[in-house]
Design a protein around this motif. Structure first.
Motif, PDB file in Angstrom:
ATOM      1  N   ARG A  95       0.869  -1.074   0.272  1.00  0.00           N
ATOM      2  CA  ARG A  95       0.004  -0.031   0.082  1.00  0.00           C
ATOM      3  C   ARG A  95       0.860   1.221   0.020  1.00  0.00           C
ATOM      4  O   ARG A  95       0.662   2.287  -0.922  1.00  0.00           O
ATOM      5  N   THR A  99       1.047   4.095  -2.973  1.00  0.00           N
ATOM      6  CA  THR A  99       0.952   5.370  -2.779  1.00  0.00           C
ATOM      7  C   THR A  99       1.969   6.213  -3.184  1.00  0.00           C
ATOM      8  O   THR A  99       1.975   7.318  -3.997  1.00  0.00           O
ATOM      9  N   THR A 102       1.884   6.198  -7.091  1.00  0.00           N
ATOM     10  CA  THR A 102       0.823   7.315  -7.439  1.00  0.00           C
ATOM     11  C   THR A 102       1.199   8.684  -7.393  1.00  0.00           C
ATOM     12  O   THR A 102       1.080   9.480  -8.536  1.00  0.00           O
TER      13      THR A 102
END
Length: 178
Positions: A95, A99, A102
Motif C-alpha cells: 500500500r 501510494t 501514484t
C-alpha cells in the motif's frame, strides 16, 4: 451521626470468594440501626474496590472463554501467526509503495507537461529568431545595396570632379579668369 430525615448509609458486608473461584461483588445490605457516614476517602476507596471487582469479574469471564492450546497446537499456531504478521506487513508495504507510485506518476505527469510547454516555448523562440534573422538579413542586404550605391555615387562624383579639374587645367570653358 444519624440525623432524622437523612438517608441512611449502607453497611457493606464483605464475603469471601466462592469455592468455584469466581469473584462476586460484595453484597450490600441495609441495616436498621443508624450508622455514621463514612469519610470521603473511605467512600472513594470503596468505589475503587467496586471498580476492581468489576474488572476482576470481566477478566474471569474472559478466562472462562479462553482457548487453551497444547504444545503441538501451539507449535502449529506460531508459524501461522508469524506468516499472518508477515503478510500484513507486506500488504502495508505494498500500500505504501502504491501510494508512492501514484505520487511519482503525478510528478511525472507534471514534469512531462512542463517539458512540453518548454519545447513549445523553444519552438516559438526559434521561429522568432528565424524571423528576426530574415529581417536582419534583408536589412543587411539593403544596407549593402545602399553602401554600393553610395560607393558608385562617390565614384561618379570623383570622376566628375576629376573631369572638371582636367578641364580647368587645360584651359577649358570652366577656367577661372584672373
Amino acid at each position: 451521626m444519624f440525623q432524622p430525615g437523612a438517608a441512611e448509609p449502607l453497611r457493606l458486608n464483605m464475603e469471601p470468594l466462592s469455592s468455584a473461584g469466581s469473584l462476586r461483588r460484595p453484597s450490600q445490605t441495609l441495616t436498621a440501626e443508624p450508622v455514621e457516614p463514612l469519610p470521603e476517602r473511605w467512600q472513594a476507596a470503596l468505589r475503587n474496590l467496586d471498580t476492581a471487582s468489576t474488572c476482576a469479574d470481566s477478566l474471569a469471564s474472559a478466562l472462562d472463554e479462553a482457548l487453551y492450546l497444547d504444545t503441538m497446537e501451539w507449535q502449529r499456531a506460531v508459524p501461522a501467526s508469524q506468516q499472518h504478521q508477515a503478510k500484513q506487513s507486506l500488504l502495508n508495504r505494498v500500500r505504501a509503495l502504491e501510494t508512492l507510485l501514484t505520487d511519482c506518476r503525478g510528478n511525472l505527469a507534471a514534469s512531462e507537461k512542463l517539458r512540453r510547454e518548454g519545447e513549445a516555448r523553444v519552438q516559438e523562440l526559434e521561429g522568432e529568431l528565424e524571423n528576426n534573422a530574415q529581417v536582419f538579413r534583408l536589412h543587411y542586404e539593403a544596407l549593402l545595396d545602399k553602401d554600393q550605391t553610395i560607393s558608385d555615387l562617390q565614384a561618379v562624383i570623383s570622376a566628375l570632379s576629376l573631369g572638371s579639374i582636367d578641364q580647368q587645367v587645360e584651359g577649358g570653358p570652366g577656367r577661372a579668369q584672373r
